[in-house]
Design an enzyme around this catalytic site. Structure first.
Site: not given
Ligand code: ADE
Length: 282
Positions: A220, A222
């Site tokens: 992703d 974030d």
């Molecule tokens: N693991 C996978 N995506 C994450 C994110 N955006 N923040 C923290 N840990 C994660």
């Protein structure tokens, strides 16, 4: 001769677990319920040979995913792998991306970290009975084993997977995701990725004198991008499930590359670094 052979015997620990569920993967598979001076690891170790190489597989969060990132017994996990004879640990980790060009679905072989965790047990050198003695001030540059990193990169390239050769992971405490302001700050700090487990895992593996490297799977963006909502669990899980086979493939090929490496001086160097970092051994 026998002793010499044992000294150079390699066994590879695999931490992460997901993606390795092919029941025909291991030869002579056994389940090993290990106890360590630091408590129990997250689950049993699955041991056996993968294409002739001794390996031990451990699910970081437990096979039922029962431990959240701050509750994983990282010390027991690393110690258990070392206790059964592992010389190397290869890890997978789901990560958010903090930069545009590390895209969901890409692989990244981590080369550094920023530690934003707190309250986790992050050293074996705390006078636990059965643990090592002294005070250990371990250098963290480089944080990961370069030989193991190279093996992961070579494996990914040979498979034709999109793989970034470097990446700094900002490791947050969780279990919540970052706020927008935090995410923007992590970018300013020079982080490329964000996750919740690389620290203290990498630190403990280094203290244990192991060769450790991790392949991160980008799941992703974030929550730093304009006009987008925050990362969600469903997004992370779906992206991880879709791509985890790539990370597992890379690890399986890296196992073969590391097993074939004839020069073991890097393994000696890892151990020497630790002994030179320990004060007051008695
Ligand atoms: N693991 C996978 N995506 C994450 C994110 N955006 N923040 C923290 N840990 C994660």
């Amino acid at each position: 001769y026998l002793q010499k052979a044992q000294e150079t015997e390699k066994e590879i620990g695999i931490l992460g677990g997901s993606g390795f569920d092919d029941p025909t993967l291991f030869n002579n598979q056994t389940e090993n319920d290990v106890t360590t001076p630091f408590g129990k690891p997250s689950d049993v170790l699955i041991e056996g040979q993968i294409s002739g190489v001794p390996c031990a597989l451990l699910a970081r969060h437990g096979r039922k995913h029962q431990y959240q990132p701050s509750d994983v017994n990282y010390r027991a996990n690393i110690w258990a792998l070392k206790q059964v004879g592992c010389t190397h640990v290869l890890a997978t980790t789901a990560t958010g991306s903090l930069v545009e060009h590390y895209k969901p679905g890409d692989l990244v072989v981590l080369d550094d970290f920023i530690d934003r965790t707190w309250g986790r047990r992050c050293t074996f050198y705390d006078r636990t009975e059965g643990g090592p003695k002294g005070v250990c001030h371990l250098p963290m540059r480089p944080a990961f084993c370069e030989k193991a990193r190279r093996a992961l990169i070579e494996a990914a390239n040979a498979k034709g997977y999109l793989c970034h050769e470097k990446g700094t992971a900002v490791v947050i405490q969780g279990p919540r995701f970052s706020s927008r302001a935090e995410s923007l700050m992590h970018r300013q700090w020079g982080g490329h990725l964000v996750n919740m487990t690389t620290v203290p895992e990498v630190v403990l593996a280094k203290e244990a004198g192991l060769s450790y490297a991790a392949v991160a799977l980008v799941t992703d963006y974030d929550c730093w991008r304009e006009n987008e909502t925050s990362v969600s669990v469903s997004e992370v899980l779906a992206m991880f499930a879709k791509n985890v086979k790539k990370a597992a493939d890379v690890i399986l090929d890296a196992v073969q590359i590391l097993a074939a490496e004839a020069d073991h001086t890097y393994l000696e160097s890892h151990k020497e670094l630790v002994s030179s970092a320990v004060m007051l051994k008695e």
